[in-house]
Design an enzyme around this catalytic site. Structure first.
Site, short mmCIF file in Angstrom:
data_model
loop_
_atom_site.label_atom_id
_atom_site.label_comp_id
_atom_site.label_asym_id
_atom_site.label_seq_id
_atom_site.Cartn_x
_atom_site.Cartn_y
_atom_site.Cartn_z
N SER A 7 -79.17 -20.87 1.22
CA SER A 7 -78.61 -21.57 0.06
C SER A 7 -78.81 -20.72 -1.18
CB SER A 7 -79.33 -22.90 -0.14
OG SER A 7 -79.10 -23.36 -1.47
N HIS A 32 -74.59 -21.26 2.22
CA HIS A 32 -74.62 -22.65 1.75
C HIS A 32 -74.57 -22.65 0.22
CE1 HIS A 32 -75.57 -26.93 2.27
NE2 HIS A 32 -76.38 -26.81 1.23
N ASP A 34 -74.59 -24.98 -3.13
CA ASP A 34 -74.99 -26.30 -3.64
C ASP A 34 -74.41 -26.55 -5.03
OD1 ASP A 34 -76.78 -27.41 -1.61
OD2 ASP A 34 -78.05 -25.70 -2.06
N MET A 36 -74.09 -29.22 -8.07
CA MET A 36 -74.75 -30.42 -8.61
C MET A 36 -74.18 -30.77 -9.97
SD MET A 36 -78.67 -29.41 -7.84
CE MET A 36 -79.26 -29.12 -6.18
N HIS A 65 -71.61 -27.70 -0.48
CA HIS A 65 -72.30 -29.00 -0.46
C HIS A 65 -72.15 -29.64 -1.84
CE1 HIS A 65 -76.54 -31.11 -0.08
NE2 HIS A 65 -75.55 -31.98 -0.15
N MET A 67 -72.94 -32.22 -4.38
CA MET A 67 -73.84 -33.31 -4.82
C MET A 67 -73.28 -33.80 -6.15
SD MET A 67 -77.37 -31.50 -3.68
CE MET A 67 -76.60 -29.91 -3.61
N MET A 136 -79.86 -34.61 4.99
CA MET A 136 -80.80 -34.16 3.97
C MET A 136 -82.22 -34.50 4.42
SD MET A 136 -78.99 -32.69 1.71
CE MET A 136 -80.37 -32.29 0.63
N GLY A 143 -84.07 -27.35 -5.12
CA GLY A 143 -84.62 -26.52 -4.05
C GLY A 143 -86.14 -26.59 -4.11
N ASP A 174 -80.74 -29.87 5.85
CA ASP A 174 -80.87 -29.26 4.52
C ASP A 174 -82.09 -29.81 3.77
OD1 ASP A 174 -80.43 -28.04 2.10
OD2 ASP A 174 -78.56 -29.10 1.65
C1 DX5 Z 1 -81.16 -29.55 -2.29
C2 DX5 Z 1 -80.08 -28.61 -1.79
C3 DX5 Z 1 -80.60 -27.65 -0.79
C4 DX5 Z 1 -81.62 -26.69 -1.31
C5 DX5 Z 1 -82.50 -26.25 -0.20
O1 DX5 Z 1 -80.59 -30.55 -3.04
O2 DX5 Z 1 -79.02 -29.31 -1.20
O3 DX5 Z 1 -79.54 -26.93 -0.17
O4 DX5 Z 1 -81.08 -25.57 -1.93
O5 DX5 Z 1 -83.54 -25.52 -0.73
P1 DX5 Z 1 -84.95 -25.42 0.00
O6 DX5 Z 1 -84.71 -24.69 1.28
O7 DX5 Z 1 -85.77 -24.63 -0.97
O8 DX5 Z 1 -85.46 -26.81 0.22
ZN ZN Z 2 -77.52 -28.21 0.09
#
Ligand code: DX5
Ligand code: ZN
Length: 216
Positions: A7, A32, A34, A36, A65, A67, A136, A143, A174
């Site tokens: 990610s 991946h 992310d 947000m 992904h 969010m 999740m 992260g 994830d």
């Molecule tokens: C969290 C994200 C994840 C995140 C994972 O909301 O969707 O993809 O980047 O990071 P780690 O591996 O550090 O938990």
């Molecule tokens: Zn993610």
């Protein structure tokens, strides 16, 4: 075989291009991404310009992904920006079925995701309509959080259901995946493991080597 999807949320954005080349050279096939919005989750990450820029640099599969609240507003532009797969959250959308159809009609794979507190029954109606389920194992938003162990049963149950119904669905995990728990999560039945901080903290190439070796 299990696939690792680093990610880029944990990347150093001042060196993103370089880090993406390093990931690719180390054998990454799936990236991946992310997104947000500061509404569905407290934090804001990045959007179209970043995806468009990195699309020019690599052929890796872009696993996006979302969010974000009401993702149906943006799936077209995410497809145009170079996504290969777009995953929406069941908690964030009032028209899940239509949105999944729309994603597929754009020639992109469709995914559904659920937070740790959301039961599997909430995504059950969509299992025939998706290419992936993103489970999740931390609460979406940041992260570097710790893997929530209670989610392991959810992975096992979903694996069973996918196999029982012979669904062509990728089971992706994830959140909180690290060198210590990677084997445990693979054993629960995951096809794809996302990892942010455990890939980017320290030496990227060495971390990748470790994960890819375990996942062989
Ligand atoms: C969290 C994200 C994840 C995140 C994972 O909301 O969707 O993809 O980047 O990071 P780690 O591996 O550090 O938990
Ligand atoms: Zn993610």
């Amino acid at each position: 075989m299990t696939t690792l999807a680093p990610s880029i949320l944990s990347a150093d954005f001042a060196q993103l291009g370089q880090q993406i080349s390093e990931l690719e050279q180390a054998g990454t096939k799936v990236l991946h991404i992310d997104v947000m919005d500061g509404v569905f989750v407290p934090s804001i990450s990045f959007g179209f310009p970043i995806i468009r820029s990195i699309r020019k640099k690599t052929e890796m599969f872009f696993d996006v992904h979302l969010m974000i609240t009401d993702p149906e507003r943006y799936v077209e532009e995410f497809a145009r920006s170079g996504s290969d797969s777009i995953t929406i959250h069941v908690e964030a959308c009032d028209c899940v079925s239509d949105t999944l159809d729309k994603i597929r009609s754009l020639g992109v794979e469709a995914g559904i995701s659920l937070n740790p507190g959301t039961p599997l029954s909430d995504i059950d109606p969509y299992l025939e309509q998706v290419d992936r389920v993103l489970v999740m194992t931390v609460n979406a938003g940041f992260g570097g959080q710790q893997y929530i162990e209670e989610c392991t049963d959810k992975i096992i149950m979903l694996r069973r259901e996918i196999d029982r119904r012979r669904l062509p669905v990728t089971l992706e995990i994830d959140g909180g995946v690290n060198k210590e728990n990677v084997k445990h999560i693979m054993d629960a039945g995951a096809d794809v493991l996302v990892s942010g901080s455990a890939v980017f903290n320290g030496n990227l190439t060495e971390n990748m080597r470790y994960f890819l070796d375990v996942m062989k």
